[in-house]
Design an enzyme around this catalytic site. Sequence first.
Site, PDB file in Angstrom:
ATOM      1  N   LYS A 111      52.567  27.985  35.803  1.00 57.75           N
ATOM      2  CA  LYS A 111      52.392  26.824  36.679  1.00 57.75           C
ATOM      3  C   LYS A 111      53.743  26.273  36.872  1.00 57.75           C
ATOM      4  CE  LYS A 111      47.777  24.892  35.337  1.00 57.75           C
ATOM      5  NZ  LYS A 111      46.913  24.051  34.794  1.00 57.75           N
ATOM      6  N   LYS A 194      42.889  35.553  38.774  1.00 56.36           N
ATOM      7  CA  LYS A 194      41.721  34.625  38.127  1.00 56.36           C
ATOM      8  C   LYS A 194      41.180  33.728  39.424  1.00 56.36           C
ATOM      9  CE  LYS A 194      43.024  31.236  35.879  1.00 56.36           C
ATOM     10  NZ  LYS A 194      43.737  30.664  34.568  1.00 56.36           N
ATOM     11  N   LYS A 197      41.161  26.516  40.764  1.00 56.49           N
ATOM     12  CA  LYS A 197      40.899  25.588  41.613  1.00 56.49           C
ATOM     13  C   LYS A 197      42.242  25.392  42.425  1.00 56.49           C
ATOM     14  CE  LYS A 197      39.317  22.883  37.519  1.00 56.49           C
ATOM     15  NZ  LYS A 197      39.999  22.230  36.262  1.00 56.49           N
TER      16      LYS A 197
HETATM   17  P1  TYM Z   1      40.444  24.046  33.203  1.00 58.85           P
HETATM   18  O1  TYM Z   1      40.273  22.675  33.766  1.00 58.85           O
HETATM   19  O2  TYM Z   1      41.504  24.895  33.843  1.00 58.85           O
HETATM   20  O3  TYM Z   1      39.141  24.750  33.242  1.00 58.85           O
HETATM   21  C1  TYM Z   1      38.200  24.157  32.577  1.00 58.85           C
HETATM   22  C2  TYM Z   1      37.309  25.301  31.797  1.00 58.85           C
HETATM   23  O4  TYM Z   1      37.039  26.330  32.438  1.00 58.85           O
HETATM   24  C3  TYM Z   1      37.575  27.627  32.167  1.00 58.85           C
HETATM   25  N1  TYM Z   1      37.927  28.335  33.299  1.00 58.85           N
HETATM   26  C4  TYM Z   1      37.362  29.607  33.374  1.00 58.85           C
HETATM   27  N2  TYM Z   1      36.682  30.511  32.856  1.00 58.85           N
HETATM   28  C5  TYM Z   1      36.230  31.685  33.337  1.00 58.85           C
HETATM   29  N3  TYM Z   1      37.025  32.117  34.426  1.00 58.85           N
HETATM   30  C6  TYM Z   1      37.787  31.317  35.250  1.00 58.85           C
HETATM   31  N4  TYM Z   1      38.122  31.742  36.412  1.00 58.85           N
HETATM   32  C7  TYM Z   1      38.142  30.330  34.664  1.00 58.85           C
HETATM   33  N5  TYM Z   1      39.027  29.127  35.199  1.00 58.85           N
HETATM   34  C8  TYM Z   1      38.864  28.305  34.235  1.00 58.85           C
HETATM   35  C9  TYM Z   1      38.687  27.404  31.260  1.00 58.85           C
HETATM   36  O5  TYM Z   1      38.895  28.348  30.281  1.00 58.85           O
HETATM   37  C10 TYM Z   1      38.089  26.103  30.728  1.00 58.85           C
HETATM   38  O6  TYM Z   1      37.385  26.289  29.605  1.00 58.85           O
HETATM   39  N6  TYM Z   1      43.449  23.024  29.227  1.00 58.85           N
HETATM   40  C11 TYM Z   1      42.057  22.930  29.778  1.00 58.85           C
HETATM   41  C12 TYM Z   1      41.234  21.818  29.598  1.00 58.85           C
HETATM   42  C13 TYM Z   1      41.613  21.181  28.126  1.00 58.85           C
HETATM   43  C14 TYM Z   1      40.761  21.571  26.859  1.00 58.85           C
HETATM   44  C15 TYM Z   1      41.123  20.671  25.883  1.00 58.85           C
HETATM   45  C16 TYM Z   1      39.909  22.798  26.753  1.00 58.85           C
HETATM   46  C17 TYM Z   1      42.476  20.176  27.661  1.00 58.85           C
HETATM   47  N7  TYM Z   1      42.293  19.727  26.451  1.00 58.85           N
HETATM   48  C18 TYM Z   1      40.777  20.670  24.644  1.00 58.85           C
HETATM   49  C19 TYM Z   1      39.411  22.830  25.487  1.00 58.85           C
HETATM   50  C20 TYM Z   1      39.910  21.646  24.503  1.00 58.85           C
HETATM   51  C21 TYM Z   1      42.062  23.423  31.046  1.00 58.85           C
HETATM   52  O7  TYM Z   1      43.127  23.142  31.878  1.00 58.85           O
HETATM   53  O8  TYM Z   1      40.961  23.717  31.710  1.00 58.85           O
END
Ligand code: TYM
Length: 332
Positions: A111, A194, A197
């Site tokens: 990032k 991957k 978003k």
């Molecule tokens: P974020 O917002 O990027 O994504 C949310 C969830 O979606 C999953 N994900 C995917 N799974 C499969 N294939 C993909 N291409 C894909 N893209 C995203 C992510 O693994 C995630 O589960 N850091 C985290 C948010 C967060 C969090 C937490 C999660 C903040 N605090 C505490 C768990 C516990 C994030 O950026 O997710």
Amino acid sequence: TGRIFSGVQPTGNLHLGNYLGAIRNFVALQHDYECIYCVVDMHAITVWQDPAELKTATREVAAAYLAAGIEPKTSIIFNQSQVSAHAELAWIFNCVARMGWLNRMTQFKEKAGKHRENASVGLFVYPNLMAADILAYKATHVPVGDDQRQHLELCRDIAIKFNFDYKTECFPVTEPLIMGAATRVMSLRDGTSKMSKSDPSDNSRINITDDADTIAKKIRRAKTDPHPLPESVEGLAERPEAHNLMGIYAALSDQTREDVVSAFAGAQFSAFKQQLADLAVEKLAPIAAEMRRLMDAPDHVDAVLADGADRAAALAAPILAEVKDIVGFLRR
Ligand code: TYM
């Protein structure tokens, strides 16, 4: 049994990866665990967010949770910034985690890109806030997609170091739950990167809110190789696009990849894509419709978030009080 915490960033373009890797599993787990599902707005601002768009995107993630089937009476749905325990515990964890640990985080490197000097400090300590999210509730399990594996490893390291340094057993060592046939959904334009978003190409992803025609068109145009589909899962090795699309099909239809490979053994991509498009529309269209309904009059979403914040704050308060006492903060 145990307690689950997980979160999704309100940064727009919720996609099929978020659904299959995370949100769908949140729904499935809610009757076996006590579940806390967060919209992590504080994580979102580690990179610039337009304030008005952030508010909309926060409601939209909450609407997606509800539309996918998370029960706001059973589970807690709230946005992170409403519960100050997250920020308070994150500060303590900033003093527990080591620079060297954070320097190894691949997501930060991706990032921040080439201009690391220009990345926000928040982006660097992002995983500490994530550990605070989880441990403010002493959550035992965290359902996520595969890309969060390293962050959860860091959460475990923080819990272990805190417990060791302060000679306590305060924090659990949290288990990741990485479930289903699509834990890492890949871009439709490139089976080796991957689905995300932030990909500038909207054709790279299926957004949860895409209409039926858009979903069908994106799948029809998805990159493939020129060969018919394999006869066995071993035949998916070296074929990232086939591997990805068949994994998506398996996840959406609650089958294993093996089942899907044998159902389409030797078929042409075009025939498979038609079926995949129909399946994706069947599963996503009702969620998109319900999200649209909720977003038209967001009072209900706002009420769910407010109620969730109260319940989350009540769970975190005694844990934070315990932590402050352990650390040696004088309290009145
Ligand atoms: P974020 O917002 O990027 O994504 C949310 C969830 O979606 C999953 N994900 C995917 N799974 C499969 N294939 C993909 N291409 C894909 N893209 C995203 C992510 O693994 C995630 O589960 N850091 C985290 C948010 C967060 C969090 C937490 C999660 C903040 N605090 C505490 C768990 C516990 C994030 O950026 O997710």
